[in-house]
Design a protein around this motif. Structure first.
Motif, PDB file in Angstrom:
ATOM      1  N   SER A 116      -1.001  14.021  -4.619  1.00 51.99           N
ATOM      2  CA  SER A 116       0.250  13.839  -4.952  1.00 51.99           C
ATOM      3  C   SER A 116       1.045  12.842  -3.960  1.00 51.99           C
ATOM      4  O   SER A 116       0.419  12.418  -3.060  1.00 51.99           O
ATOM      5  CB  SER A 116       0.879  15.331  -5.061  1.00 51.99           C
ATOM      6  N   LEU A 117       2.381  12.880  -3.928  1.00 53.63           N
ATOM      7  CA  LEU A 117       3.185  12.330  -3.321  1.00 53.63           C
ATOM      8  C   LEU A 117       3.848  13.362  -2.130  1.00 53.63           C
ATOM      9  O   LEU A 117       3.893  14.408  -2.620  1.00 53.63           O
ATOM     10  CB  LEU A 117       4.338  11.555  -4.063  1.00 53.63           C
ATOM     11  N   PRO A 118       3.926  12.976  -0.727  1.00 47.16           N
ATOM     12  CA  PRO A 118       4.438  13.890   0.002  1.00 47.16           C
ATOM     13  C   PRO A 118       5.944  14.322  -0.451  1.00 47.16           C
ATOM     14  O   PRO A 118       6.805  13.519  -0.808  1.00 47.16           O
ATOM     15  CB  PRO A 118       4.647  12.898   1.443  1.00 47.16           C
ATOM     16  N   VAL A 159      -1.844  19.684   4.061  1.00 51.72           N
ATOM     17  CA  VAL A 159      -2.485  18.519   3.724  1.00 51.72           C
ATOM     18  C   VAL A 159      -3.632  18.272   4.199  1.00 51.72           C
ATOM     19  O   VAL A 159      -3.823  18.632   5.602  1.00 51.72           O
ATOM     20  CB  VAL A 159      -1.583  17.050   3.833  1.00 51.72           C
ATOM     21  N   GLY A 160      -4.757  18.155   3.461  1.00 44.87           N
ATOM     22  CA  GLY A 160      -6.167  18.203   4.054  1.00 44.87           C
ATOM     23  C   GLY A 160      -6.446  16.606   4.286  1.00 44.87           C
ATOM     24  O   GLY A 160      -7.300  16.431   5.299  1.00 44.87           O
ATOM     25  N   ALA A 161      -5.850  15.540   3.862  1.00 39.22           N
ATOM     26  CA  ALA A 161      -6.194  14.341   3.979  1.00 39.22           C
ATOM     27  C   ALA A 161      -5.048  13.292   3.398  1.00 39.22           C
ATOM     28  O   ALA A 161      -4.628  13.823   2.497  1.00 39.22           O
ATOM     29  CB  ALA A 161      -7.558  13.923   3.533  1.00 39.22           C
ATOM     30  N   ILE A 162      -4.869  12.206   3.996  1.00 44.41           N
ATOM     31  CA  ILE A 162      -4.181  11.090   3.472  1.00 44.41           C
ATOM     32  C   ILE A 162      -4.820   9.879   3.178  1.00 44.41           C
ATOM     33  O   ILE A 162      -6.048   9.612   3.708  1.00 44.41           O
ATOM     34  CB  ILE A 162      -2.632  11.141   4.447  1.00 44.41           C
ATOM     35  N   GLU A 163      -4.194   9.111   2.221  1.00 41.97           N
ATOM     36  CA  GLU A 163      -5.085   7.880   1.873  1.00 41.97           C
ATOM     37  C   GLU A 163      -4.122   6.690   1.397  1.00 41.97           C
ATOM     38  O   GLU A 163      -3.312   6.953   0.785  1.00 41.97           O
ATOM     39  CB  GLU A 163      -5.974   8.302   0.714  1.00 41.97           C
ATOM     40  N   ARG A 169      11.938  15.395   7.101  1.00 44.08           N
ATOM     41  CA  ARG A 169      11.453  16.365   7.847  1.00 44.08           C
ATOM     42  C   ARG A 169      10.133  16.769   7.251  1.00 44.08           C
ATOM     43  O   ARG A 169       8.853  16.803   7.803  1.00 44.08           O
ATOM     44  CB  ARG A 169      12.130  17.565   7.774  1.00 44.08           C
ATOM     45  N   GLU A 170      10.006  16.841   5.762  1.00 42.81           N
ATOM     46  CA  GLU A 170       8.786  17.021   5.149  1.00 42.81           C
ATOM     47  C   GLU A 170       7.670  15.789   5.322  1.00 42.81           C
ATOM     48  O   GLU A 170       6.408  16.382   5.320  1.00 42.81           O
ATOM     49  CB  GLU A 170       9.025  17.325   3.685  1.00 42.81           C
ATOM     50  N   ILE A 171       8.224  14.765   5.475  1.00 47.55           N
ATOM     51  CA  ILE A 171       7.357  13.669   5.472  1.00 47.55           C
ATOM     52  C   ILE A 171       6.630  13.708   6.773  1.00 47.55           C
ATOM     53  O   ILE A 171       5.360  13.486   6.933  1.00 47.55           O
ATOM     54  CB  ILE A 171       7.975  12.346   5.377  1.00 47.55           C
ATOM     55  N   ARG A 172       7.485  14.027   7.748  1.00 50.87           N
ATOM     56  CA  ARG A 172       6.884  14.193   9.143  1.00 50.87           C
ATOM     57  C   ARG A 172       5.740  15.340   9.113  1.00 50.87           C
ATOM     58  O   ARG A 172       4.851  15.356   9.696  1.00 50.87           O
ATOM     59  CB  ARG A 172       8.073  14.251  10.185  1.00 50.87           C
ATOM     60  N   GLU A 173       6.026  16.434   8.682  1.00 48.24           N
ATOM     61  CA  GLU A 173       5.394  17.626   8.699  1.00 48.24           C
ATOM     62  C   GLU A 173       4.174  17.594   8.029  1.00 48.24           C
ATOM     63  O   GLU A 173       3.188  17.810   8.382  1.00 48.24           O
ATOM     64  CB  GLU A 173       6.074  18.814   8.215  1.00 48.24           C
ATOM     65  N   GLU A 174       3.942  16.810   6.815  1.00 46.11           N
ATOM     66  CA  GLU A 174       2.826  16.630   6.077  1.00 46.11           C
ATOM     67  C   GLU A 174       2.056  15.575   6.393  1.00 46.11           C
ATOM     68  O   GLU A 174       0.733  15.606   6.331  1.00 46.11           O
ATOM     69  CB  GLU A 174       3.374  16.523   4.566  1.00 46.11           C
ATOM     70  N   THR A 175       2.657  14.422   6.798  1.00 40.79           N
ATOM     71  CA  THR A 175       1.782  13.006   7.075  1.00 40.79           C
ATOM     72  C   THR A 175       1.696  12.636   8.551  1.00 40.79           C
ATOM     73  O   THR A 175       0.775  11.905   9.139  1.00 40.79           O
ATOM     74  CB  THR A 175       2.427  11.987   6.317  1.00 40.79           C
ATOM     75  N   GLY A 176       2.510  13.380   9.332  1.00 49.08           N
ATOM     76  CA  GLY A 176       2.696  12.632  10.857  1.00 49.08           C
ATOM     77  C   GLY A 176       3.647  11.558  10.975  1.00 49.08           C
ATOM     78  O   GLY A 176       3.852  11.255  12.102  1.00 49.08           O
ATOM     79  N   TYR A 177       3.976  10.857  10.060  1.00 52.81           N
ATOM     80  CA  TYR A 177       4.782   9.750  10.128  1.00 52.81           C
ATOM     81  C   TYR A 177       6.391  10.132  10.260  1.00 52.81           C
ATOM     82  O   TYR A 177       6.864  10.674   9.617  1.00 52.81           O
ATOM     83  CB  TYR A 177       4.727   8.789   8.776  1.00 52.81           C
ATOM     84  N   ARG A 229       0.823  -1.133  -0.101  1.00 46.26           N
ATOM     85  CA  ARG A 229       0.140   0.129   0.120  1.00 46.26           C
ATOM     86  C   ARG A 229       0.947   1.394  -0.217  1.00 46.26           C
ATOM     87  O   ARG A 229       2.124   1.558   0.660  1.00 46.26           O
ATOM     88  CB  ARG A 229      -0.922  -0.086   1.133  1.00 46.26           C
ATOM     89  N   VAL A 230       0.569   2.155  -0.766  1.00 47.91           N
ATOM     90  CA  VAL A 230       1.265   3.560  -0.873  1.00 47.91           C
ATOM     91  C   VAL A 230       0.304   4.499  -0.340  1.00 47.91           C
ATOM     92  O   VAL A 230      -0.883   4.608  -0.468  1.00 47.91           O
ATOM     93  CB  VAL A 230       1.762   3.723  -2.144  1.00 47.91           C
ATOM     94  N   LEU A 231       1.165   5.692   0.245  1.00 47.52           N
ATOM     95  CA  LEU A 231       0.155   6.885   0.821  1.00 47.52           C
ATOM     96  C   LEU A 231       0.223   7.923  -0.324  1.00 47.52           C
ATOM     97  O   LEU A 231       1.276   8.255  -0.997  1.00 47.52           O
ATOM     98  CB  LEU A 231       0.965   7.326   1.885  1.00 47.52           C
ATOM     99  N   LEU A 232      -1.022   8.493  -0.448  1.00 39.83           N
ATOM    100  CA  LEU A 232      -1.441   9.836  -1.335  1.00 39.83           C
ATOM    101  C   LEU A 232      -1.600  10.759  -0.360  1.00 39.83           C
ATOM    102  O   LEU A 232      -2.523  10.847   0.484  1.00 39.83           O
ATOM    103  CB  LEU A 232      -2.455   9.481  -2.294  1.00 39.83           C
ATOM    104  N   ILE A 233      -1.276  11.800  -0.714  1.00 38.66           N
ATOM    105  CA  ILE A 233      -1.728  13.082   0.088  1.00 38.66           C
ATOM    106  C   ILE A 233      -2.681  14.070  -0.823  1.00 38.66           C
ATOM    107  O   ILE A 233      -2.584  14.028  -1.936  1.00 38.66           O
ATOM    108  CB  ILE A 233      -0.629  14.039   0.579  1.00 38.66           C
ATOM    109  N   HIS A 234      -3.601  14.565  -0.219  1.00 42.84           N
ATOM    110  CA  HIS A 234      -4.723  15.370  -0.687  1.00 42.84           C
ATOM    111  C   HIS A 234      -4.216  17.112  -0.509  1.00 42.84           C
ATOM    112  O   HIS A 234      -4.765  17.476   0.913  1.00 42.84           O
ATOM    113  CB  HIS A 234      -6.045  15.146  -0.303  1.00 42.84           C
ATOM    114  N   ARG A 235      -4.009  17.654  -1.163  1.00 42.10           N
ATOM    115  CA  ARG A 235      -3.604  19.205  -0.870  1.00 42.10           C
ATOM    116  C   ARG A 235      -4.857  20.014  -1.162  1.00 42.10           C
ATOM    117  O   ARG A 235      -5.070  20.252  -2.587  1.00 42.10           O
ATOM    118  CB  ARG A 235      -2.175  19.676  -1.424  1.00 42.10           C
TER     119      ARG A 235
END
Length: 313
Positions: free
Chosen positions: A37-39, A110-114, A55-63, A24-30
């Motif tokens: 797109s991709l983070p 980012v408004g949502a992740i999927e 850093r950007e992954i942490r800020e945008e997705t929380g992971y 499974r891969v993660l998509l972000i909804h901006r």
């Protein structure tokens, strides 16, 4: 695309998980861009691209993730006319990281992740350039090379020259510029979350690793087996040190010297599937403070990718 003072440099990743054996891969909804797109995000002044990606992954997705193997880069022209280049890596979100992040909270970016399958992700991504990066990752999954560990071959930072030092070669200290290099490269190397740090016994190698050890909270193991003195005497055991690290299949840093590093990298290549067919001359010719990251497949010990970085200007 040639990088100029106006080029926007960014970094990101294809975040992935394996659930019941399926990727499974993660998509972000901006919301503010109206895209999927991709983070990723811009590299800040003083940052390396691997450091920025984490850093950007942490800020945008929380992971909180560590990087895997690189997936190349994409280049395009932004709406305002500026050139942009984005560097990508694969990055696994472990079960522990997934649980620790908890439920996603929308943020300014980012408004949502999927989490979706690779096939579904292709249909959802807004930009073809993101789909191309995803396809590179899909090839890794298909060949069972998505999961990797990193062996980082690091040359010590700038050191007092032999002519300016009265003591033994092994005791030569870092110059002020070398201490600055050591501090600069630590966050970039930390992006691969090394579980082991191995160093030549020379003072210049140990000093180079001090900022990295403090940042990662991983102690430094000293060994004469990869020192320049032992190498020149013919009493080194570079092959043995490398073989142990390959057997462990965990990310590690090996800090050594200019004359030793070509043999160290050669041994890594010989110990991996397909590594002996690669041209590793650039990877082996490191200036002070530079490091080469060799990415090895966890599943079949094949050499998946090689990249080289250095201090941030």
């Amino acid at each position: 695309m040639s990088i100029t003072s106006t080029t926007v440099v960014a970094a990101g990743a294809v975040l992935f998980r394996f659930v019941d054996g399926k990727s499974r891969v993660l998509l972000i909804h901006r919301d503010h861009h109206g895209d999927v797109s991709l983070p990723k995000g811009k590299v800040d002044p003083g940052e390396s691209t691997p450091q920025a990606a984490v850093r950007e992954i942490r800020e945008e997705t929380g992971y909180r993730v560590s990087l895997g193997a690189p997936l190349g880069h994409v280049e395009y022209v932004m709406p305002g006319g500026r050139d942009k280049i984005v560097h990508y890596w694969a990055a696994e979100v472990t079960d522990e990281a997934f649980t620790a992040a908890g439920d996603f909270t929308p943020n300014s970016e980012v408004g949502a992740i999927e989490w979706v399958s690779i096939d579904k992700a292709r249909t959802k991504l807004t930009y073809e350039r993101d789909a191309e990066v995803l396809d590179r990752f899909a090839d890794r999954v298909a060949t069972k090379r998505a999961r990797t560990f990193a062996l980082v071959a690091l040359r010590h930072a700038k050191t007092t020259s032999p002519g300016d030092w009265d003591g033994s070669d092994a005791t030569r200290p870092l110059l002020p510029a070398g201490r600055k290099q050591a501090k600069s490269i630590a966050p970039g190397i930390a992006a691969w979350a090394p579980q082991r740090i191995v160093s030549s016994t020379a003072a210049r190698c140990l000093a180079t690793l001090e900022p990295l050890s403090a940042l990662t909270r991983v102690g430094v193991k000293q060994t004469d087996s990869i020192s320049q003195d032992a190498f020149e005497r013919g009493t080194d055991d570079v092959a043995g040190v490398v073989a142990k690290r390959l057997k462990k299949r965990a990310s590690a840093v090996l800090c050594s010297h200019g004359p030793v590093l070509p043999e160290l990298i050669r041994q890594i290549a010989l110990g991996t599937k397909g590594g002996d067919r690669l041209d590793l001359r650039r990877a082996s010719s490191l200036s002070t403070g530079e490091y080469t990251v060799l990415h090895v497949s966890v599943d079949d010990a094949s050499l998946v990718a090689v990249e080289t970085h250095g201090p941030v200007a």
